[in-house]
Write an enzyme that holds these catalytic residues in place. Structure first.
Site, PDB file in Angstrom:
ATOM      1  N   ARG A  17       1.068  -1.336  -0.057  1.00 43.73           N
ATOM      2  CA  ARG A  17      -0.081   0.008   0.079  1.00 43.73           C
ATOM      3  C   ARG A  17       0.773   1.106   0.137  1.00 43.73           C
ATOM      4  O   ARG A  17       0.357   2.335  -0.427  1.00 43.73           O
ATOM      5  CB  ARG A  17      -1.172   0.003   1.265  1.00 43.73           C
ATOM      6  CG  ARG A  17      -1.693   1.248   1.199  1.00 43.73           C
ATOM      7  CD  ARG A  17      -2.986   1.297   2.301  1.00 43.73           C
ATOM      8  NE  ARG A  17      -2.342   0.903   3.617  1.00 43.73           N
ATOM      9  CZ  ARG A  17      -1.896   1.672   4.581  1.00 43.73           C
ATOM     10  NH1 ARG A  17      -1.547   2.936   4.281  1.00 43.73           N
ATOM     11  NH2 ARG A  17      -1.636   1.328   5.701  1.00 43.73           N
TER      12      ARG A  17
ATOM     13  N   LYS B  21      -6.527   4.174 -20.048  1.00 46.36           N
ATOM     14  CA  LYS B  21      -6.735   4.584 -21.639  1.00 46.36           C
ATOM     15  C   LYS B  21      -5.272   4.049 -22.498  1.00 46.36           C
ATOM     16  O   LYS B  21      -5.124   2.918 -22.214  1.00 46.36           O
ATOM     17  CB  LYS B  21      -6.962   6.178 -21.600  1.00 46.36           C
ATOM     18  CG  LYS B  21      -7.751   6.600 -20.650  1.00 46.36           C
ATOM     19  CD  LYS B  21      -9.239   6.105 -20.715  1.00 46.36           C
ATOM     20  CE  LYS B  21     -10.435   6.565 -19.954  1.00 46.36           C
ATOM     21  NZ  LYS B  21     -10.462   6.650 -18.592  1.00 46.36           N
TER      22      LYS B  21
ATOM     23  N   TYR C   9     -12.554  15.995 -18.369  1.00 43.27           N
ATOM     24  CA  TYR C   9     -13.408  14.961 -18.178  1.00 43.27           C
ATOM     25  C   TYR C   9     -14.460  15.209 -16.928  1.00 43.27           C
ATOM     26  O   TYR C   9     -14.294  15.995 -15.901  1.00 43.27           O
ATOM     27  CB  TYR C   9     -12.207  13.488 -17.666  1.00 43.27           C
ATOM     28  CG  TYR C   9     -13.154  12.517 -17.196  1.00 43.27           C
ATOM     29  CD1 TYR C   9     -14.218  11.709 -17.663  1.00 43.27           C
ATOM     30  CD2 TYR C   9     -13.118  12.124 -15.697  1.00 43.27           C
ATOM     31  CE1 TYR C   9     -14.786  10.581 -17.301  1.00 43.27           C
ATOM     32  CE2 TYR C   9     -13.441  10.985 -15.207  1.00 43.27           C
ATOM     33  CZ  TYR C   9     -14.403  10.096 -15.952  1.00 43.27           C
ATOM     34  OH  TYR C   9     -15.047   8.905 -15.404  1.00 43.27           O
TER      35      TYR C   9
ATOM     36  N   ASP D 226      -3.231  17.144 -17.560  1.00 42.98           N
ATOM     37  CA  ASP D 226      -3.503  15.721 -17.926  1.00 42.98           C
ATOM     38  C   ASP D 226      -3.208  15.456 -19.465  1.00 42.98           C
ATOM     39  O   ASP D 226      -3.794  15.792 -20.431  1.00 42.98           O
ATOM     40  CB  ASP D 226      -5.091  15.544 -17.588  1.00 42.98           C
ATOM     41  CG  ASP D 226      -5.601  14.297 -17.849  1.00 42.98           C
ATOM     42  OD1 ASP D 226      -5.197  13.540 -18.607  1.00 42.98           O
ATOM     43  OD2 ASP D 226      -6.915  14.052 -17.321  1.00 42.98           O
TER      44      ASP D 226
END
Ligand code: PLP
Length: 392
Positions: A58, A209, A112, A184
């Protein structure tokens, strides 16, 4: 192997790969949640930062995760990278790392839908405000930057209007006023565009993506200077946003073919954009590679290729547009992008469904808009499918 001076394809294949004592050709999958030490001193050396090593997944201290992070940093031309469980996880940890109550963010252009909601609803509930500037309002950027503006965020090209913004000019302005620039780069990919080299401070991706490329993983990454990434590490750790090692391994597998895939996406999307622009049932095509695109000159300067995404306006109402979409056979109706399979979506039904009708119309997102993620099927098959759907 030192790969920093090597070409992009070489880095995609070899960067970050650790020499495996058992001879595996690239970094193996360590799915383990924890790692053992020979002594208490060994644990303390890693925990207190005197030695690098694997500790707890983690935290990101896992060989498979560190390996894909080195690869991602190398291909974006950044010092370091942190991977996340999704693109939204990367975005939220980044915003929370640099902004506290009373701080301000500027978001330029279309983003987005989830990002829009995060910046417009979730962060304001914590006292962090956002000014949304349309691309056409970019001339007002200097006035929009306030003393409490911590960062400027944008996508380029944007989703779904495919607007292109001048990263270098925005970074100069932001830096003169003490704000960070976060880009982005999901649509462009590191094959087509290098925001860090143009002055951006941090680059984000939804690795779901193009970087994943096969519609079979969900992840995110933020890349930049190690010093800037430092505060993001604890947010990622304590919000529990780590990418699973199995996903990191799959992502590294996909990155090895990134350059050939993206070049093929560029080529097919360019051809379809040119043909759609000439089709009588198409009112307008938005693709940065077309000379008719309003920022085509900037795109030529800033990008090495124009990507696999395009949008177009069908002549006709929402029902006629939905009929075109429904007639497509090779393009699947789905909201994501960047995979080998071609996808189609009407932004009003998916990615931008959450926006009010007024906000959609302010942003030029109409019911007649169709967004394509052009995949790697034979381009003539894709064209036959589109022509049949438009003419049907
Ligand atoms: N950025 C862009 C440009 C996107 O298109 C998306 C998702 O569609 C995201 C970020 C969010 O990524 P994820 O779905 O991996 O959280």
């Amino acid at each position: 192997m030192t790969t920093t001076t090597k070409g992009l394809s070489t880095r995609c294949i070899h960067a970050g790969d650790a020499l495996d004592p058992r001879g595996a050709i690239h970094t193996p999958l360590y799915s383990h949640s924890t790692f053992a030490f020979p002594s208490t001193q060994g644990v303390l050396d890693v925990v207190e930062g005197r030695a690098s090593g694997s500790l707890y997944t983690r935290y990101g201290l896992n060989p498979t995760i560190r390996s894909v992070e080195e690869k991602l940093a190398s291909i974006e031309g950044g010092e370091s990278a942190w991977v996340f469980s999704s693109g939204m996880a990367a975005e939220s940890a980044t915003f929370l790392s640099f902004c506290k109550a009373g701080d301000h963010i500027i978001c330029i252009g279309d983003v987005y839908g989830g990002t829009f909601e995060l910046l417009g609803e979730n962060l304001p509930s914590l006292g962090i405000s956002t000014t949304f500037l349309l691309g056409s309002e970019l001339g007002g950027l200097a006035d929009a930057i306030k003393d409490n503006t911590r960062l400027i965020f944008f996508e380029t090209p944007t989703n779904p209007n495919m607007e292109v913004f001048d990263i270098e000019a925005i970074a100069k302005l932001a830096h003169a006023r003490g704000a960070l620039v976060v880009v982005d780069n999901t649509f462009a990919t590191p094959v087509n565009q290098s925001p860090l080299a143009l002055g951006a401070d941090l680059v984000l991706h939804s690795t779901t993506k193009y970087l994943g490329g096969h519609s079979d993983l969900t992840g995110g990454v933020v890349i930049g200077a190690s010093k800037l990434l430092l505060p993001i590490w604890t947010w990622r750790k304590n919000l529990g946003q780590m990418m699973a090692p199995e996903v990191a391994h799959l992502l590294a597998r996909s990155l090895r073919t990134l350059v050939v895939r993206v070049k093929a996406h560029n080529e097919s999307a360019g051809l379809l954009a040119r043909r759609l622009a000439e089709h009588p049932r198409v009112e307008r095509v938005s693709y940065p590679g077309l000379p008719s695109h309003p920022q085509h000159d900037l795109a030529k300067r800033q990008m090495r290729g124009f990507g696999g995404m395009l949008s177009f306006l069908v002549r006709g109402d929402a029902t006629a547009t939905a009929a075109v979409v429904d007639r497509l056979e090779l393009f699947s109706i789905a909201p994501s992008l960047g995979g080998v399979e071609s996808l189609v979506t009407q932004p009003v039904t998916t990615t931008h469904h959450g926006l009010t009708p007024e906000e959609r119309s302010r942003r030029g997102i109409s019911a007649g808009m169709v967004r394509l993620s052009v995949g790697l099927e034979d381009v003539e098959d894709l064209w036959a499918d589109l022509a049949h759907a438009l003419e049907g």
